[in-house]
Design a protein around this motif. Structure first.
Motif, PDB file in Angstrom:
ATOM      1  N   ASP A   1      -5.503   2.339   4.603  1.00 28.42           N
ATOM      2  CA  ASP A   1      -6.022   2.496   3.246  1.00 28.42           C
ATOM      3  C   ASP A   1      -4.840   2.521   2.279  1.00 28.42           C
ATOM      4  O   ASP A   1      -3.765   3.045   2.606  1.00 28.42           O
ATOM      5  CB  ASP A   1      -6.805   3.805   3.105  1.00 28.42           C
ATOM      6  CG  ASP A   1      -8.099   3.796   3.891  1.00 28.42           C
ATOM      7  OD1 ASP A   1      -8.661   2.701   4.113  1.00 28.42           O
ATOM      8  OD2 ASP A   1      -8.555   4.890   4.292  1.00 28.42           O
ATOM      9  N   GLU A   2      -5.055   1.996   1.078  1.00 28.77           N
ATOM     10  CA  GLU A   2      -3.954   1.879   0.118  1.00 28.77           C
ATOM     11  C   GLU A   2      -3.258   3.211  -0.156  1.00 28.77           C
ATOM     12  O   GLU A   2      -2.033   3.271  -0.245  1.00 28.77           O
ATOM     13  CB  GLU A   2      -4.452   1.269  -1.186  1.00 28.77           C
ATOM     14  CG  GLU A   2      -3.317   0.912  -2.121  1.00 28.77           C
ATOM     15  CD  GLU A   2      -3.765   0.095  -3.310  1.00 28.77           C
ATOM     16  OE1 GLU A   2      -3.194   0.323  -4.388  1.00 28.77           O
ATOM     17  OE2 GLU A   2      -4.662  -0.747  -3.168  1.00 28.77           O
ATOM     18  N   GLU A   3      -4.017   4.285  -0.263  1.00 29.96           N
ATOM     19  CA  GLU A   3      -3.393   5.580  -0.548  1.00 29.96           C
ATOM     20  C   GLU A   3      -2.589   6.121   0.635  1.00 29.96           C
ATOM     21  O   GLU A   3      -1.808   7.057   0.481  1.00 29.96           O
ATOM     22  CB  GLU A   3      -4.419   6.615  -1.018  1.00 29.96           C
ATOM     23  CG  GLU A   3      -5.485   6.952  -0.011  1.00 29.96           C
ATOM     24  CD  GLU A   3      -6.712   6.031  -0.058  1.00 29.96           C
ATOM     25  OE1 GLU A   3      -7.601   6.227   0.773  1.00 29.96           O
ATOM     26  OE2 GLU A   3      -6.773   5.120  -0.882  1.00 29.96           O
ATOM     27  N   GLU A   4      -2.747   5.542   1.808  1.00 34.85           N
ATOM     28  CA  GLU A   4      -1.996   5.966   2.994  1.00 34.85           C
ATOM     29  C   GLU A   4      -0.817   5.052   3.299  1.00 34.85           C
ATOM     30  O   GLU A   4      -0.036   5.333   4.205  1.00 34.85           O
ATOM     31  CB  GLU A   4      -2.931   6.038   4.196  1.00 34.85           C
ATOM     32  CG  GLU A   4      -3.984   7.114   4.064  1.00 34.85           C
ATOM     33  CD  GLU A   4      -4.970   7.118   5.215  1.00 34.85           C
ATOM     34  OE1 GLU A   4      -4.831   6.301   6.154  1.00 34.85           O
ATOM     35  OE2 GLU A   4      -5.889   7.945   5.182  1.00 34.85           O
ATOM     36  N   GLN A   5      -0.669   3.979   2.561  1.00 36.57           N
ATOM     37  CA  GLN A   5       0.429   3.048   2.809  1.00 36.57           C
ATOM     38  C   GLN A   5       1.743   3.633   2.297  1.00 36.57           C
ATOM     39  O   GLN A   5       1.768   4.335   1.295  1.00 36.57           O
ATOM     40  CB  GLN A   5       0.139   1.704   2.150  1.00 36.57           C
ATOM     41  CG  GLN A   5      -1.034   0.989   2.783  1.00 36.57           C
ATOM     42  CD  GLN A   5      -1.341  -0.339   2.131  1.00 36.57           C
ATOM     43  OE1 GLN A   5      -0.931  -0.618   1.012  1.00 36.57           O
ATOM     44  NE2 GLN A   5      -2.081  -1.166   2.835  1.00 36.57           N
ATOM     45  N   VAL A   6       2.817   3.334   3.006  1.00 33.04           N
ATOM     46  CA  VAL A   6       4.119   3.873   2.624  1.00 33.04           C
ATOM     47  C   VAL A   6       4.989   2.865   1.884  1.00 33.04           C
ATOM     48  O   VAL A   6       5.956   3.250   1.235  1.00 33.04           O
ATOM     49  CB  VAL A   6       4.887   4.463   3.835  1.00 33.04           C
ATOM     50  CG1 VAL A   6       4.160   5.650   4.416  1.00 33.04           C
ATOM     51  CG2 VAL A   6       5.162   3.426   4.879  1.00 33.04           C
ATOM     52  N   GLY A   7       4.708   1.595   1.964  1.00 31.55           N
ATOM     53  CA  GLY A   7       5.418   0.576   1.200  1.00 31.55           C
ATOM     54  C   GLY A   7       6.692   0.056   1.831  1.00 31.55           C
ATOM     55  O   GLY A   7       6.976  -1.133   1.783  1.00 31.55           O
ATOM     56  N   PHE A   8       7.470   0.925   2.423  1.00 30.07           N
ATOM     57  CA  PHE A   8       8.709   0.540   3.098  1.00 30.07           C
ATOM     58  C   PHE A   8       9.063   1.627   4.096  1.00 30.07           C
ATOM     59  O   PHE A   8       8.603   2.764   3.985  1.00 30.07           O
ATOM     60  CB  PHE A   8       9.863   0.323   2.105  1.00 30.07           C
ATOM     61  CG  PHE A   8      10.193   1.556   1.310  1.00 30.07           C
ATOM     62  CD1 PHE A   8      11.144   2.451   1.758  1.00 30.07           C
ATOM     63  CD2 PHE A   8       9.540   1.831   0.117  1.00 30.07           C
ATOM     64  CE1 PHE A   8      11.436   3.605   1.037  1.00 30.07           C
ATOM     65  CE2 PHE A   8       9.829   2.970  -0.619  1.00 30.07           C
ATOM     66  CZ  PHE A   8      10.775   3.861  -0.160  1.00 30.07           C
ATOM     67  N   VAL A   9       9.875   1.257   5.066  1.00 27.68           N
ATOM     68  CA  VAL A   9      10.308   2.201   6.094  1.00 27.68           C
ATOM     69  C   VAL A   9      11.698   1.776   6.558  1.00 27.68           C
ATOM     70  O   VAL A   9      12.078   0.608   6.409  1.00 27.68           O
ATOM     71  CB  VAL A   9       9.294   2.229   7.277  1.00 27.68           C
ATOM     72  CG1 VAL A   9       9.258   0.906   8.010  1.00 27.68           C
ATOM     73  CG2 VAL A   9       9.562   3.369   8.227  1.00 27.68           C
TER      74      VAL A   9
END
Length: 141
Positions: A65-73
């Motif tokens: 879900d979008e609110e659970e995405q971190v974007g980068f790691v």
């Protein structure tokens, strides 16, 4: 294997190589020392991420879900563990999923802070790497 959320104003450093506990401790120490008094990393050392591939992480992130995405790691892989500069593998999970570059521990706080607060985007760092694919700061000349 969903990615955990990093602590507030820190970046996720995900351990993928579990062959040497001393090397993992050295990576964490180098990243922490580079950050001075400020904490920049949320460390994750869970065996479910042992040897995980970039494509598996990008697929997992795309399914979240979008609110659970971190974007980068940032991945602490075999290269990170063996190289004395402990270059983490930065992985874009948002704008250009799967795009990577290396970040030596010395530069991690700069990259982490700017990505975390949205001051710069992943591409700005990825487009400023040297011939080895590693970010070593911006040339100010």
């Amino acid at each position: 294997m969903p990615l955990p959320q990093p602590d507030d104003l820190t970046s996720l450093v995900l351990r993928t190589d579990f062959g040497d506990e001393g090397a993992w401790a050295a990576v964490r120490a180098a990243v922490d020392a580079a950050g001075g008094a400020h904490r920049h990393a949320t460390y994750v050392s869970e065996l479910c991420f042992a040897g995980v591939e970039v494509h598996a992480l990008t697929a997992e992130e795309a399914a979240a879900d979008e609110e659970e995405q971190v974007g980068f790691v940032f991945l602490a892989d075999a290269v990170t563990m063996k190289d004395p500069g402990h270059p983490l593998l930065a992985l874009d999970l948002w704008d250009d999923p799967g795009r990577t570059f290396r970040v030596p521990a010395r530069w991690f706080p700069d990259v982490s802070a700017n990505l975390t607060i949205g001051n710069m985007d992943f591409a700005e760092f990825a487009e400023s790497v040297d011939e080895s694919g590693a970010f070593h700061g911006f040339d100010e000349s």
